[in-house]
Enzyme design. Structure first.
Site, PDB file in Angstrom:
ATOM      1  N   GLU A  66       0.813  -1.222   0.000  1.00  0.00           N
ATOM      2  CA  GLU A  66       0.000   0.000   0.000  1.00  0.00           C
ATOM      3  C   GLU A  66       0.847   1.273   0.000  1.00  0.00           C
ATOM      4  O   GLU A  66       0.801   2.071   0.950  1.00  0.00           O
ATOM      5  CB  GLU A  66      -0.948  -0.001   1.202  1.00  0.00           C
ATOM      6  CG  GLU A  66      -1.900  -1.165   1.220  1.00  0.00           C
ATOM      7  CD  GLU A  66      -2.899  -1.133   2.365  1.00  0.00           C
ATOM      8  OE1 GLU A  66      -3.858  -1.907   2.341  1.00  0.00           O
ATOM      9  OE2 GLU A  66      -2.712  -0.323   3.305  1.00  0.00           O
ATOM     10  N   GLU A  79      -4.993  -8.830   0.986  1.00  0.00           N
ATOM     11  CA  GLU A  79      -5.588  -8.554   2.303  1.00  0.00           C
ATOM     12  C   GLU A  79      -7.088  -8.391   2.133  1.00  0.00           C
ATOM     13  O   GLU A  79      -7.557  -7.760   1.188  1.00  0.00           O
ATOM     14  CB  GLU A  79      -5.040  -7.267   2.943  1.00  0.00           C
ATOM     15  CG  GLU A  79      -3.645  -7.344   3.488  1.00  0.00           C
ATOM     16  CD  GLU A  79      -3.197  -6.034   4.136  1.00  0.00           C
ATOM     17  OE1 GLU A  79      -4.063  -5.274   4.628  1.00  0.00           O
ATOM     18  OE2 GLU A  79      -1.986  -5.761   4.127  1.00  0.00           O
TER      19      GLU A  79
END
Length: 456
Positions: A164, A360
């Site tokens: 991220e 995720e």
């Protein structure tokens, strides 16, 4: 039964700074989190800092047995840059021994390690030199990546560069959730640009070190849904996708920064400083796969007031509170599993159907002890239902041809979560904060069945 492709990866994801503990021991030096906790402890939930976290450093062997016990065939975690290279140059032999033993233990228990290099844990030695605002960060990261590939490439087949990357940009330079807690859109774009180049430089190093294995990047992808089909709302959604999705996904897969993004940044005096040779680095170093983290959708509407030049992303788009949303009240996030199908179709139609996986997906819940039965097990049926819904839409996308090869839940054992500490729990295993003992939740038994059946 919803069956998934052969050799589908069933696993979980964690990170070094959120689980390892031993934050300043065994040769590791400080990261931004160690520094911030020391200088601004009041920001952290219940004074829970990075010192011990889930103490994976002391429990990794038993944890690998626990991975096997719930049927995991893969597991993603990260290496701590500040542990492996405490000063950025010198290899820490204690770190090498720890990570080799950790990865070997995974393999010995039938678990494939997927190893990420950076999970928001900038070393303080780099931050004191300007951090990611300093172009030297590109070469520093490339050296670290090359070192990791050379030391652990015989054990690790799948690597990722950043988790991220937009989060450490926006949280550190726009929204004050990460150190250095700056609010400056122009500095944020420079940090993002250097991060992108560091990712590309690491890919280049990987290709030079090995001809085997695969490398990717993990991006937080939340599809953008406009409030309406009005042109103003549609423009807001388009710009949101430019900044939040295409800014890293296009360069990673297609080797280009979107022209529309460059125009938008130029119009708002936000273009970063670049060098002529950057273009070739971006164009040539394409990933082998993508990891996509998904928790909640992004719903936007046109800003009520537009500032020129823009001072914040809110000048391009603003959140829209969808009145029909289903909410996780503990985290305050919308539950919208349909988005995983949309992500699957996006990858198929817009990104050459590149191999990808859900890196995720999970549900954070506070005060989980209230769901403990008489036997001491957390009956987290809400988490099972959450995953079933998301996996159902993912299955639909795979059935329609999207090239998804795995699903990783966040997370294996309850982990430390930055400023929120252990407020919200995500794990298949519950962590006792007093003893660091682990106990399987009901969702862990469910995951074992899913893995054994390659579906549900």
């Amino acid at each position: 039964m919803k069956h998934f492709p052969k050799n589908f990866l069933w696993g979980t994801a964690m990170s070094a700074p959120q689980t390892e503990g031993q934050n300043l021991s065994f040769g590791k030096t400080a990261t931004i989190w160690d520094h911030w906790f020391k200088t601004a402890q009041e920001k952290f939930y219940q004074d829970q800092g990075p010192k011990v976290t889930s103490d994976v450093y002391g429990h990794y062997l038993e944890d690998c047995r626990r991975m096997q016990a719930i049927g995991l065939n893969s597991f993603r975690t990260s290496i701590s840059w500040a542990r492996l290279l405490p000063d950025g140059k010198t290899i820490n032999p204690e770190a090498v021994a720890f990570y080799r033993q950790y990865f070997l233990a995974m393999l010995d228990h039938g678990v494939e390690p997927i190893i990420n290099l950076f999970h928001f844990d900038t070393p303080m030695w780099l931050m004191t030199r300007g951090g990611w605002e300093n172009r030297d960060s590109i070469d520093a990261f490339a050296f670290y990546a090359r070192t990791a590939f050379e030391l652990f490439g015989d054990l690790v087949d799948k690597w990722t560069t950043f988790n991220e990357p937009l989060v450490h940009v926006e949280c550190g330079y726009l929204y004050q959730y990460h150190y250095p807690a700056v609010v400056d859109f122009k500095r944020a774009t420079q940090v993002a640009y250097h991060t992108l180049l560091a990712h590309k430089a690491a890919i280049k190093a990987f290709r030079e070190v090995t001809q085997t294995g695969k490398i990717g990047i993990i991006l937080n992808i939340s599809p953008t849904y406009p409030k309406s089909e009005a042109k103003e709302d549609m423009l807001a959604a388009f710009r949101s996708d430019l900044l939040n999705t295409r800014s890293f996904l296009d360069p990673a897969v297609l080797g280009t920064i979107p022209d529309e993004l460059l125009v938008l940044l130029k119009e708002n005096e936000l273009l970063p400083e670049t060098k002529a040779e950057d273009h070739k680095l971006i164009e040539n170093n394409i990933v082998d796969f993508i990891g996509l983290n998904y928790y909640q959708p992004r719903r936007v509407q046109a800003p009520k007031v537009t500032r020129l030049p823009a001072q914040m992303p809110a000048d391009f788009y603003q959140p829209y509170d969808w009145p029909k949303k289903k909410l996780n009240p503990h985290r305050g996030w919308e539950i919208y599993p349909e988005a995983l199908y949309d992500v699957a179709m996006m990858m198929k139609e817009n990104y050459h159907n590149m191999p990808w996986y859900v890196s995720e997906n999970g549900m954070g819940v506070a005060a989980e002890e209230t769901f403990m039965n008489a036997d001491g097990e957390i009956e987290d049926d809400y988490r099972i239902a959450f995953m079933k819904e998301h996996l159902s839409y993912l299955h639909q996308g795979i059935r329609e041809g999207s090239n998804c090869f795995g699903y990783h839940a966040w997370t294996f054992v309850d982990c430390w979560s930055w400023l929120n500490g252990y407020k919200n729990r995500y794990g298949f295993y519950r962590l006792d904060l007093a003893t660091r003992e682990r106990s399987m939740k009901k969702s862990g038994r469910w995951m074992k069945q899913v893995s054994e059946n390659n579906g549900f």
